[in-house]
Design a protein around this motif. Sequence first.
Motif, PDB file in Angstrom:
ATOM      1  N   GLY A 106       6.929   4.669  -2.962  1.00 59.09           N
ATOM      2  CA  GLY A 106       7.198   4.363  -1.560  1.00 59.09           C
ATOM      3  C   GLY A 106       5.959   3.952  -0.787  1.00 59.09           C
ATOM      4  O   GLY A 106       4.826   4.268  -1.164  1.00 59.09           O
ATOM      5  N   THR A 107       6.212   3.226   0.292  1.00 60.87           N
ATOM      6  CA  THR A 107       5.176   2.884   1.275  1.00 60.87           C
ATOM      7  C   THR A 107       5.595   3.483   2.605  1.00 60.87           C
ATOM      8  O   THR A 107       6.681   3.185   3.107  1.00 60.87           O
ATOM      9  CB  THR A 107       5.032   1.355   1.439  1.00 60.87           C
ATOM     10  OG1 THR A 107       4.561   0.778   0.223  1.00 60.87           O
ATOM     11  CG2 THR A 107       4.063   1.047   2.570  1.00 60.87           C
ATOM     12  N   ARG A 108       4.741   4.345   3.132  1.00 64.01           N
ATOM     13  CA  ARG A 108       5.040   4.947   4.437  1.00 64.01           C
ATOM     14  C   ARG A 108       4.463   4.047   5.510  1.00 64.01           C
ATOM     15  O   ARG A 108       3.249   3.892   5.615  1.00 64.01           O
ATOM     16  CB  ARG A 108       4.451   6.346   4.541  1.00 64.01           C
ATOM     17  CG  ARG A 108       4.787   7.047   5.869  1.00 64.01           C
ATOM     18  CD  ARG A 108       4.320   8.484   5.861  1.00 64.01           C
ATOM     19  NE  ARG A 108       5.037   9.275   4.859  1.00 64.01           N
ATOM     20  CZ  ARG A 108       6.218   9.832   5.052  1.00 64.01           C
ATOM     21  NH1 ARG A 108       6.829   9.702   6.218  1.00 64.01           N
ATOM     22  NH2 ARG A 108       6.782  10.545   4.097  1.00 64.01           N
ATOM     23  N   LEU A 109       5.341   3.432   6.289  1.00 64.05           N
ATOM     24  CA  LEU A 109       4.938   2.498   7.334  1.00 64.05           C
ATOM     25  C   LEU A 109       5.045   3.162   8.694  1.00 64.05           C
ATOM     26  O   LEU A 109       6.094   3.717   9.037  1.00 64.05           O
ATOM     27  CB  LEU A 109       5.819   1.246   7.299  1.00 64.05           C
ATOM     28  CG  LEU A 109       5.618   0.245   8.446  1.00 64.05           C
ATOM     29  CD1 LEU A 109       4.224  -0.365   8.391  1.00 64.05           C
ATOM     30  CD2 LEU A 109       6.683  -0.849   8.414  1.00 64.05           C
ATOM     31  N   THR A 110       3.970   3.064   9.451  1.00 63.67           N
ATOM     32  CA  THR A 110       3.956   3.547  10.825  1.00 63.67           C
ATOM     33  C   THR A 110       3.562   2.384  11.721  1.00 63.67           C
ATOM     34  O   THR A 110       2.495   1.791  11.539  1.00 63.67           O
ATOM     35  CB  THR A 110       2.967   4.698  11.018  1.00 63.67           C
ATOM     36  OG1 THR A 110       3.300   5.760  10.116  1.00 63.67           O
ATOM     37  CG2 THR A 110       3.015   5.216  12.445  1.00 63.67           C
ATOM     38  N   VAL A 111       4.439   2.069  12.659  1.00 67.01           N
ATOM     39  CA  VAL A 111       4.169   0.996  13.615  1.00 67.01           C
ATOM     40  C   VAL A 111       3.987   1.638  14.987  1.00 67.01           C
ATOM     41  O   VAL A 111       4.894   2.305  15.490  1.00 67.01           O
ATOM     42  CB  VAL A 111       5.306  -0.037  13.651  1.00 67.01           C
ATOM     43  CG1 VAL A 111       4.957  -1.175  14.609  1.00 67.01           C
ATOM     44  CG2 VAL A 111       5.595  -0.573  12.262  1.00 67.01           C
ATOM     45  N   THR A 112       2.822   1.451  15.558  1.00 63.16           N
ATOM     46  CA  THR A 112       2.520   2.097  16.848  1.00 63.16           C
ATOM     47  C   THR A 112       2.649   1.114  18.012  1.00 63.16           C
ATOM     48  O   THR A 112       2.702  -0.114  17.785  1.00 63.16           O
ATOM     49  CB  THR A 112       1.107   2.673  16.844  1.00 63.16           C
ATOM     50  OG1 THR A 112       0.174   1.601  16.633  1.00 63.16           O
ATOM     51  CG2 THR A 112       0.948   3.705  15.739  1.00 63.16           C
ATOM     52  N   PRO A 167       0.825  -1.196   0.000  1.00 66.32           N
ATOM     53  CA  PRO A 167       0.000   0.000   0.000  1.00 66.32           C
ATOM     54  C   PRO A 167       0.869   1.259   0.000  1.00 66.32           C
ATOM     55  O   PRO A 167       2.081   1.166   0.143  1.00 66.32           O
ATOM     56  CB  PRO A 167      -0.767  -0.132   1.309  1.00 66.32           C
ATOM     57  CG  PRO A 167       0.178  -0.849   2.216  1.00 66.32           C
ATOM     58  CD  PRO A 167       0.926  -1.826   1.338  1.00 66.32           C
ATOM     59  N   ARG A 168       0.288   2.412  -0.160  1.00 66.87           N
ATOM     60  CA  ARG A 168       1.044   3.658  -0.093  1.00 66.87           C
ATOM     61  C   ARG A 168       1.279   4.070   1.354  1.00 66.87           C
ATOM     62  O   ARG A 168       2.290   4.684   1.680  1.00 66.87           O
ATOM     63  CB  ARG A 168       0.317   4.763  -0.845  1.00 66.87           C
ATOM     64  CG  ARG A 168       0.229   4.546  -2.346  1.00 66.87           C
ATOM     65  CD  ARG A 168       1.614   4.627  -3.007  1.00 66.87           C
ATOM     66  NE  ARG A 168       2.311   5.838  -2.644  1.00 66.87           N
ATOM     67  CZ  ARG A 168       2.138   7.013  -3.235  1.00 66.87           C
ATOM     68  NH1 ARG A 168       1.285   7.131  -4.241  1.00 66.87           N
ATOM     69  NH2 ARG A 168       2.823   8.077  -2.841  1.00 66.87           N
ATOM     70  N   HIS A 169       0.330   3.744   2.188  1.00 64.96           N
ATOM     71  CA  HIS A 169       0.437   4.029   3.610  1.00 64.96           C
ATOM     72  C   HIS A 169      -0.015   2.796   4.386  1.00 64.96           C
ATOM     73  O   HIS A 169      -0.984   2.140   3.987  1.00 64.96           O
ATOM     74  CB  HIS A 169      -0.423   5.228   4.009  1.00 64.96           C
ATOM     75  CG  HIS A 169      -0.070   6.490   3.284  1.00 64.96           C
ATOM     76  ND1 HIS A 169       0.885   7.365   3.729  1.00 64.96           N
ATOM     77  CD2 HIS A 169      -0.541   6.996   2.116  1.00 64.96           C
ATOM     78  CE1 HIS A 169       0.989   8.375   2.876  1.00 64.96           C
ATOM     79  NE2 HIS A 169       0.137   8.181   1.895  1.00 64.96           N
ATOM     80  N   GLU A 170       0.694   2.525   5.466  1.00 58.70           N
ATOM     81  CA  GLU A 170       0.314   1.393   6.310  1.00 58.70           C
ATOM     82  C   GLU A 170       0.539   1.794   7.752  1.00 58.70           C
ATOM     83  O   GLU A 170       1.636   2.220   8.126  1.00 58.70           O
ATOM     84  CB  GLU A 170       1.175   0.169   5.958  1.00 58.70           C
ATOM     85  CG  GLU A 170       0.930  -1.045   6.832  1.00 58.70           C
ATOM     86  CD  GLU A 170      -0.257  -1.859   6.385  1.00 58.70           C
ATOM     87  OE1 GLU A 170      -0.623  -1.784   5.201  1.00 58.70           O
ATOM     88  OE2 GLU A 170      -0.825  -2.572   7.237  1.00 58.70           O
ATOM     89  N   VAL A 171      -0.503   1.650   8.540  1.00 56.32           N
ATOM     90  CA  VAL A 171      -0.400   1.888   9.977  1.00 56.32           C
ATOM     91  C   VAL A 171      -0.762   0.583  10.666  1.00 56.32           C
ATOM     92  O   VAL A 171      -1.826   0.010  10.408  1.00 56.32           O
ATOM     93  CB  VAL A 171      -1.346   3.015  10.443  1.00 56.32           C
ATOM     94  CG1 VAL A 171      -1.202   3.223  11.952  1.00 56.32           C
ATOM     95  CG2 VAL A 171      -1.043   4.314   9.704  1.00 56.32           C
ATOM     96  N   THR A 172       0.116   0.123  11.518  1.00 57.53           N
ATOM     97  CA  THR A 172      -0.121  -1.146  12.171  1.00 57.53           C
ATOM     98  C   THR A 172       0.378  -1.093  13.610  1.00 57.53           C
ATOM     99  O   THR A 172       1.129  -0.185  13.982  1.00 57.53           O
ATOM    100  CB  THR A 172       0.578  -2.289  11.410  1.00 57.53           C
ATOM    101  OG1 THR A 172       0.129  -3.544  11.914  1.00 57.53           O
ATOM    102  CG2 THR A 172       2.084  -2.189  11.564  1.00 57.53           C
TER     103      THR A 172
END
Lengths: 115, 112
Positions: free
Chosen positions: A109-115, A8-13
């Motif tokens: 790019g894929t912007r990955l955010t891991v919380t 994906p273009r953005h991923e928040v997990t």
Amino acid sequence: DAGVIQSPRHEVTEMGQEVTLRCKPISGHNSLFWYRQTMMRGLELLIYFNNNVPIDDSGMPEDRFSAKMPNASFSTLKIQPSEPRDSAVYFCASSLTAPFEAEQYFGPGTRLTVT
Amino acid sequence: SQQGEEDPQALSIQEGENATMNCSYKTSINNLQWYRQNSGRGLVHLILIRSNEREKHSGRLRVTLDTSKKSSSLLITASRAADTASYFCATDVFNTGNQFYFGTGTSLTVIP
């Protein structure tokens, strides 16, 4: 040609979850690269393939990271389990010839955010 | 550690002026490439210069390579607001296998 496609273009997990990033290189390109970009470490080469074969994965930070290229038109980068420090922008790139001998075409790019 | 270090880290100029960015690297290279990155976007290839070349041109871009000093420079002439971006050098290094290292980048702002 549509260029290199990433999803994906953005991923928040959440921490501990598995993340899979996908890449479709430009048709006819023989080499594929995965990069990670962060403010702290800049752009880092993680792994690259030539003719679908992994050539060098010495940039993969830990065993939690794995990459595959089952065919010439698809590659995945998997993080399992994910951690907050994996948050970054992940780029896929492809080139027509042997690795690093010619220009690389980057995906968005894929912007990955891991919380 | 980073193979390439770029100087300056940030550069701000008026439209129409020339912009010069420098890249220094540590070990012998096969080739050196310059890329541009607009904010939030992927990188775009500008120029590739091989270790046996000293200068290359592409439109308003001029790249030089001095292997004795392990340095390269990128000159953008007659800059435009659209040139505002980050610029990275990248080196193809052969050690036990090929590796590719990006520099730290120069952030260029062209003021209209």
